[in-house]
Motif scaffolding. Sequence first.
Motif, PDB file in Angstrom:
ATOM      1  N   SER A   1       2.124  -2.062   6.922  1.00  0.00           N
ATOM      2  CA  SER A   1       1.656  -3.205   7.684  1.00  0.00           C
ATOM      3  C   SER A   1       2.961  -4.180   7.649  1.00  0.00           C
ATOM      4  O   SER A   1       3.995  -4.040   6.884  1.00  0.00           O
ATOM      5  CB  SER A   1       0.863  -4.197   6.944  1.00  0.00           C
TER       6      SER A   1
ATOM      7  N   THR B   1     -11.369  -6.239   0.400  1.00  0.00           N
ATOM      8  CA  THR B   1     -10.144  -6.129   0.461  1.00  0.00           C
ATOM      9  C   THR B   1      -9.767  -7.152   1.696  1.00  0.00           C
ATOM     10  O   THR B   1     -10.432  -7.196   2.653  1.00  0.00           O
ATOM     11  CB  THR B   1      -9.680  -4.536   0.886  1.00  0.00           C
TER      12      THR B   1
ATOM     13  N   ILE C   1       0.814  -1.102   0.089  1.00  0.00           N
ATOM     14  CA  ILE C   1      -0.050   0.194   0.080  1.00  0.00           C
ATOM     15  C   ILE C   1       0.896   1.219   0.172  1.00  0.00           C
ATOM     16  O   ILE C   1       1.824   1.350   0.928  1.00  0.00           O
ATOM     17  CB  ILE C   1      -1.286  -0.052   1.240  1.00  0.00           C
TER      18      ILE C   1
ATOM     19  N   ASN D   1      -8.684   2.098   2.513  1.00  0.00           N
ATOM     20  CA  ASN D   1      -8.067   1.636   1.164  1.00  0.00           C
ATOM     21  C   ASN D   1      -9.227   1.508   0.294  1.00  0.00           C
ATOM     22  O   ASN D   1      -9.077   0.919  -0.748  1.00  0.00           O
ATOM     23  CB  ASN D   1      -7.505   0.095   1.477  1.00  0.00           C
TER      24      ASN D   1
ATOM     25  N   ASP E   1       3.754  -5.560   4.041  1.00  0.00           N
ATOM     26  CA  ASP E   1       4.200  -4.738   3.144  1.00  0.00           C
ATOM     27  C   ASP E   1       5.822  -4.382   3.437  1.00  0.00           C
ATOM     28  O   ASP E   1       6.643  -4.252   2.613  1.00  0.00           O
ATOM     29  CB  ASP E   1       3.806  -3.328   3.344  1.00  0.00           C
TER      30      ASP E   1
ATOM     31  N   ARG F   1      -6.994  -6.166   3.415  1.00  0.00           N
ATOM     32  CA  ARG F   1      -6.149  -5.339   4.284  1.00  0.00           C
ATOM     33  C   ARG F   1      -6.985  -5.173   5.519  1.00  0.00           C
ATOM     34  O   ARG F   1      -8.211  -4.859   5.487  1.00  0.00           O
ATOM     35  CB  ARG F   1      -5.896  -4.052   3.544  1.00  0.00           C
ATOM     36  N   ASN F   2      -6.141  -5.169   6.646  1.00  0.00           N
ATOM     37  CA  ASN F   2      -6.912  -4.885   8.046  1.00  0.00           C
ATOM     38  C   ASN F   2      -7.998  -5.704   8.326  1.00  0.00           C
ATOM     39  O   ASN F   2      -8.781  -5.545   9.177  1.00  0.00           O
ATOM     40  CB  ASN F   2      -7.421  -3.284   7.970  1.00  0.00           C
TER      41      ASN F   2
ATOM     42  N   ALA G   1      -4.684  -3.780  -2.199  1.00  0.00           N
ATOM     43  CA  ALA G   1      -5.352  -4.006  -1.342  1.00  0.00           C
ATOM     44  C   ALA G   1      -5.970  -5.313  -1.015  1.00  0.00           C
ATOM     45  O   ALA G   1      -6.622  -5.812  -0.284  1.00  0.00           O
ATOM     46  CB  ALA G   1      -7.000  -3.295  -1.798  1.00  0.00           C
TER      47      ALA G   1
ATOM     48  N   MET H   1      -1.447  -8.000   7.503  1.00  0.00           N
ATOM     49  CA  MET H   1      -1.793  -7.097   6.535  1.00  0.00           C
ATOM     50  C   MET H   1      -2.380  -5.997   7.431  1.00  0.00           C
ATOM     51  O   MET H   1      -3.068  -5.039   6.713  1.00  0.00           O
ATOM     52  CB  MET H   1      -2.699  -7.630   5.536  1.00  0.00           C
TER      53      MET H   1
END
Lengths: 328, 328
Positions: free
Chosen positions: A174, A252, A28, A93, A177, A254-255, A211, A302
């Motif tokens: 993250s 997504t 990201i 995101n 990442d 992510r999170n 994402a 993530m």
Amino acid sequence: MKLKVLAAALVAVAPSTAVFASEPIQPIRPAQEINLAQAELGKKLYFDPRLSKSGFISCNSCHNLSMGGSDNLRTSIGHNWQEGPINSPTVLNSSLSVAQFWDGRAADLKEQAGGPIANPGEMAFTHTLATSVLESIPGYVNEFKLVYGEDGIDIDKVTEAIAEFEKTLVTPNSRFDKWLLGDQNALSADEVAGYELFKNSGCVACHNGAAAGGTTFQKMGLVEPYQTDNPAEGRYAVTGKDADRFSFKVPTLRNVELTYPYFHDGAAWSLEEAVNTMGRIQLGKNFTPEENAQIVAFLKSMTGDQPSFAMPILPPSAANTPQPQPFD
Amino acid sequence: MKLKVLAAALVAVAPSTAVFASEPIQPIRPAQEINLAQAELGKKLYFDPRLSKSGFISCNSCHNLSMGGSDNLRTSIGHNWQEGPINSPTVLNSSLSVAQFWDGRAADLKEQAGGPIANPGEMAFTHTLATSVLESIPGYVNEFKLVYGEDGIDIDKVTEAIAEFEKTLVTPNSRFDKWLLGDQNALSADEVAGYELFKNSGCVACHNGAAAGGTTFQKMGLVEPYQTDNPAEGRYAVTGKDADRFSFKVPTLRNVELTYPYFHDGAAWSLEEAVNTMGRIQLGKNFTPEENAQIVAFLKSMTGDQPSFAMPILPPSAANTPQPQPFD
Ligand code: HEC
Ligand code: HEC
Ligand code: HEC
Ligand code: HEC
Ligand SMILES: [Ca+2]
Ligand SMILES: [Ca+2]
Ligand SMILES: [Ca+2]
Ligand SMILES: [Mg+2]
């Protein structure tokens, strides 16, 4: 110019700048080219319950930035405590998605933001009433003028500012990442194993891009039907094509640790359950408990930097501001 | 030691350190002797809707720190959209009050904080259930242990942490305070005239001390009865004494610009109206429009620095966390 700076930064972190070029998931990036004045105004609007009929519900009520940009409810609570039809997706995101809503019926964030204000089950207001509330508030009148360089408040400016704020809601940094950028120690062996399983099992066919989702619409229940009482038909509602029945925007990941419960009906409360369901009904795979745990560990890596900013202080209403109508 | 530093600071600002010693209203002091670890934990709890049955309502829902620590509704919206019985007072500077609630039925902030969680019309939970939710969340288990130096979460620790956070919610630095501290330019001529009227008319008999209120209980409608449909009886509900019937804690006038609508029934939406009503029914005075405007201008000069901090990021629930029950 900006790209050069980024490239230089990547070189500093990772000897091989190409480490993620061949990966199906990319890091990201921090928010780029934000109109800060618009975003600051949009932040206020995002937190302002006066955009709702009751004066009680703001965007942040259902996309709580303290809770992964979601409400952590099966389906949302709207005006007059109405039970919403579908799980509230995270706004984190969401600027990276190909379209907005589970069925993609809004092309982008600006188009999306007009929806909830006028949705009778959410904020239950109208664009005209929301605009007249804002126009009665001196602090907003001034700020809109500063930001847009002209007098007047309309729904176009309101949704543009909210969308600009939402563009800032990306979550870089993250541990996954960092690992993608070359820091081998950022992930544990189990987390790396989970990522390998995620790639080799075929999850990345749908959950890909920065994402890890949001790039396509896909059928829910590809190899085995998904059992739910929720009547949502997915993408079919937009295209009317039979092939799109029960096809949803791939969410997504992510999170995803923060955005329980999972699926459009909010039926799965744990990542363990969601991963098992995905394996079974999308890929025909039954993961062992060890495999499941590794994939879950990878997914939790993530979780990125959450939005961090001072709570906005909202400009007060004036004597002529239309009063909230919570109980009629 | 701390007092010495303050005194030195006052000397720097104001040639005469005694400028406010003789005034009925004193400057708000920044928060003193805060247990920061407790306050940070309390901030999370204050924003956490998981302390409610629905998972949707937090302290901040009704005491929104973006809106002067109030909800700007006539009476509050609680669990299941229930209409609350009374106007939600600001939490700003509430640590300065002699007691908590309009009728003073809680002695202090810690005692107060247990109320709303278990109130069926507000958060509709129980202390036991709220505690078991927190005990299931690893992030909270760790943070309580760090803060209190021992294992275990109970309502006593929860309310202590919330109260410590609330002690930070003071609002120093209003223009009126700068003026009190000796900066003659901090107020306009009209605002100074308003303050003189406020003192000379007798408002300070009730609205005094650093919070310009919160020091005593007083009858609402001293010289002329106050007309309202609201059944609240005020302090009488606590003492059972006839003399206390319709006597309410005098509200703070700090940040009063932000805490509309006014009075325990939330019936007055503008400061102009509230000031006129006060003059008439508490003092038997009819202010001219000019006098009214001057008093209102003075009241608005008491808006201080609003709390400024990053929105807390809440620790995620775990698979065994009891699920929110919004719809039953
Ligand atoms: C009452 C709850 C509620 C409120 C208030 C609300 N939303 Fe939503 N939001 C939802 C739900 C539920 C969905 C999913 C609807 C769907 O897909 O059909 C959604 C979808 C979205 C999406 C699409 C995300 C994605 O990945 O598809 C965005 C962006 C969004 N909302 C932003 C906002 C903004 C901005 C506001 C305020 C102007 C707002 N929401 C107010 C519940 C709410
Ligand atoms: C064929 C496409 C496809 C494949 C393959 C796939 N997914 Fe999904 N995934 C989806 C779609 C579509 C959804 C949303 C479905 C819904 O909510 O109705 C989803 C939802 C999820 C969710 C819940 C996210 C949320 O916020 O609700 C998780 C977790 C997830 N997938 C993980 C995985 C994992 C792990 C794999 C591999 C084992 C996988 N997915 C494979 C399409 C896919
Ligand atoms: C559903 C709305 C609602 C919720 C949720 C709520 N409050 Fe309140 N609060 C009120 C109302 C209404 C009053 C006034 C009640 C009374 O005086 O009888 C009040 C009174 C107070 C007071 C007393 C202020 C004063 O000057 O007397 C404090 C302090 C306070 N609340 C803090 C909290 C905290 C801390 C929480 C969360 C644990 C919370 N409130 C949750 C509505 C709410
Ligand atoms: C005899 C005591 C007394 C006097 C004198 C008095 N007040 Fe009040 N004031 C109160 C009480 C008690 C309340 C709350 C009453 C209620 O809500 O039922 C109040 C409420 C207010 C409020 C509304 C605050 C809020 O947040 O709801 C304002 C504004 C106010 N007073 C201003 C004034 C002004 C200006 C004067 C002088 C003209 C004045 N008061 C004189 C006792 C007094
Ligand atoms: Ca733009
Ligand atoms: Ca979800
Ligand atoms: Ca009020
Ligand atoms: Mg435009």
